[in-house]
Scaffold this motif. Sequence first.
Motif, PDB file in Angstrom:
ATOM      1  N   GLN A   1      22.315 -34.622  -6.499  1.00 26.97           N
ATOM      2  CA  GLN A   1      21.421 -33.659  -6.167  1.00 26.97           C
ATOM      3  C   GLN A   1      21.682 -33.340  -4.715  1.00 26.97           C
ATOM      4  O   GLN A   1      21.992 -34.215  -3.843  1.00 26.97           O
TER       5      GLN A   1
ATOM      6  N   SER B   1      19.500 -29.060  -8.147  1.00 29.51           N
ATOM      7  CA  SER B   1      20.578 -29.991  -9.044  1.00 29.51           C
ATOM      8  C   SER B   1      22.189 -29.730  -8.347  1.00 29.51           C
ATOM      9  O   SER B   1      22.109 -28.876  -7.444  1.00 29.51           O
ATOM     10  N   HIS B   2      22.797 -30.368  -9.095  1.00 30.82           N
ATOM     11  CA  HIS B   2      24.289 -30.232  -8.743  1.00 30.82           C
ATOM     12  C   HIS B   2      24.849 -28.794  -9.049  1.00 30.82           C
ATOM     13  O   HIS B   2      26.184 -28.545  -8.724  1.00 30.82           O
TER      14      HIS B   2
END
Lengths: 643, 209
Positions: free
Chosen positions: A494, A508-509
Amino acid sequence: MSGGPAVRVSIESSCEKQVQEVALDGTETYVPPLTMSQNLAKLAQRIDFSQGSDSEEEGTEGEPRDREWGKQEQEEEEGTVKFQPSLWPWDSVRNNLRSALTEMCVLYDVLSVVKEKKYMALDPVSQDPTAGKSPQVFQLISKKKSLATAAQVLLKGAEKLSKSVAENLENRRQRDFNSELLRLRSQWKLRKVGDKILGDLSYRSAGSLFPHHGTFEVIKNTDIDLDKKIPEDYCPLDVHIPSDLEGSAYIKVSIQKQSPDIGDIGTVSLFRRPPKTKAGTQPWHAKLEAAQNVLLCKEIFAQLSREAVQIKSQIPHIVVKNQIISQPFPGLQLSISLCHSTGDKKNQRTTPEKASPDDHLYVLEHNLHQMMREFHKQQLSSVVMPHPASAPFGHKRLRLAGPLAYNKAEISNLQQSEGLLEKIIKQAKHIFLRSRTARTIDSLASRIEDPQIQAHWSNINDVYESSVKVLITSQGYEQICKSIQLQLNIGVEQIRVVHRDGRVITLSHQEQELQDFLLSQMSQHQVHAVQQLAKVMGWHVLSFSNHVGLGPVESVGNASAVTVASANGEYAISVRNGPESGCRVLVQFSRSQTKELPKSDVIQDGKWSHLRGAYKEVSWSRMEGRNFVYKMELLMAALTPGP
Amino acid sequence: MEAPPVTVMPVTGGTINMMEYLLQGSVLDQALESLLHRLRGLCDNMEPETFTDHELVYLLKGQQGNPFILRARRSLSHPTAPWHLRYLGQPEVGDKSRHALVRNCVDVAASHSLPEFLNEMGFRMDHEFVANGHIFRKGAMKIVVSKLSRILVPGNTENTERLSLSYLVELSVLAPAGQDTVSEDMRNFAEQLKPLVQLEKIDPSKQRH
């Protein structure tokens, strides 16, 4: 006698005998006369054989002869028989004997000289009469013969010389081999087993647990043909490495977007890098280093595949042939493969087109090597010396666990749990996240000109974390509009965003999240900029909201709004900016200036004219100015009454 | 209060009966440097380590037979490390051709309350000393070069007086019983130290006077 009277004269021979002694009674005893043989012996004794013949000794032995003479004079005085040398009895006998002796001596010498062959060789001399008969043929033959012998002698000498030269060379080579061996010994572990010299190229002494024995054999390479030219890279020492360590190998780490066909898996191309040999290093050294590298790569791969099988993850890791495939993020594939080219041309030929895409993640490859070494070191240092010294060797945790009553969790804490694969996947995730963040920011920056985005990446990163500072500014107003400064800490899974005011947002990613966030920040920036500008221009901020609850709902974030009033209060500008809807600018005029407003009967007093009137929207796109803040400045300036 | 009846039984160390193979020798202080140098070359490639230990020898006297001896040892240089309690048996008589002294050995790591515990059990401290020196390792072999010092005031490990002008050198291996290859390895290693130190099997029971 016959004419004389017959007188008988008796003659007694005088006593010739020597009187030996006269007795008291007058009788004489005589020495008995010498017999014939005695006489001969006596005479023979007198012959002085040692005296040379006159001619020889006159010059050389004058003195001895003088002495001799002196002796003889003494002998004369004694009244003994004296002899002239030439008058010796049997002089001729003596002379003949002497000459015979001389002859014999000469003969002996000649014979010994001939026999010894040390100084002289005798060759039959061709007789004149035979030479006279067929002179040419014999001459030829004899010449030929003598030439042949001469040639033989020369050949023999040459042979001896060449033999000694070869011996020298052999010796030197032997020496070279020994010196090379010494050099090898200084850099590699060697030991002697039987009549072989074996070396160890494994990392076992450095802490490796890889079961490959990693033994190489040292070969003496001196059986080179002497007649042929010695090649330039000739080395008297050669090493023989196990066949599975030959060639070159490397670990390839790459991240791919789409998953390839299942048929593709496990056939990673092997492209052969030409072995670079540094000048000045021995060929064996390069060979051993290459083999050691192969060994390390194999060990890394073995370790990774073992972990890949052991570790349970949501999406199982796939190990196929020489490739490990893992999915760090959905739709993303991390592939780690062991490329080992053993030098045979087949692999090289069949996949030439694969060599072109160079999607190596060199950082990860390097890190893999580094982590393997760290692992080795850990192995080596995990067995620490016991304290107190009498305690047995063993792991520290074993010694601590009992007395300190550790539970299972505490013991496992002491153990190194994270494996190579987990680490490398984490690193890969981070690298991917970082590069995607960079790409997102860059694409936003290139797509949106106003406001501007600046990203300052830090140069020094951790393997699992890096940070970037994002500044959103307006061109020309960098000094006054510094409201939005974001610190993005990119981790493994993240991104943490730290605002200037300390707010922390975790993203988040997913790429979209970051993009949306940045878009909303940019829209807020514009409103912040108006607020800042108003301060500079002397306008008053009437209201400000980052998140307006009114108006159309934005799909991304919230719209923000600000209302500022001019210094004299006659005008007010209201700005609403949304990430999606864009900006709307309204200007409110004072009542007095709005012509359309019907004059009310109720508010006739002049003071009421300062009440604000209706809003009018500014057609923003037609405003002059290169960016939003500049346009706003112009608008404010236009609405400010001149002095 | 009467001491509980004590039976002096041979001790075996749990499931695995470990034996200590031991060779001992000593060097004069002057020769220490060259011995350490040699050991650094011969032993495993590790950082040379020093230690300072305090050893207390406890006796438990039974009604019959020899007293039961336990050795408690703690590290002064690593105060947090656990104590080490050790039982050493009588040297094995047996194979005269064996190159090392072999004796039964039980090692236990213990917490710091070991002295109190031993006292409670009826053990009494016989003597104590401080050993400091260097420790080396070669495979399973442990080489300890230590200087022994007498403790002048009981319990005060700061105030010590060294016992001699030489260092004790001990070469030891812990191995299950019956592994005579170990002693062979030890002898080979001792051979390599030969001119510097003469490591021999010394029977402590015959040294008594």
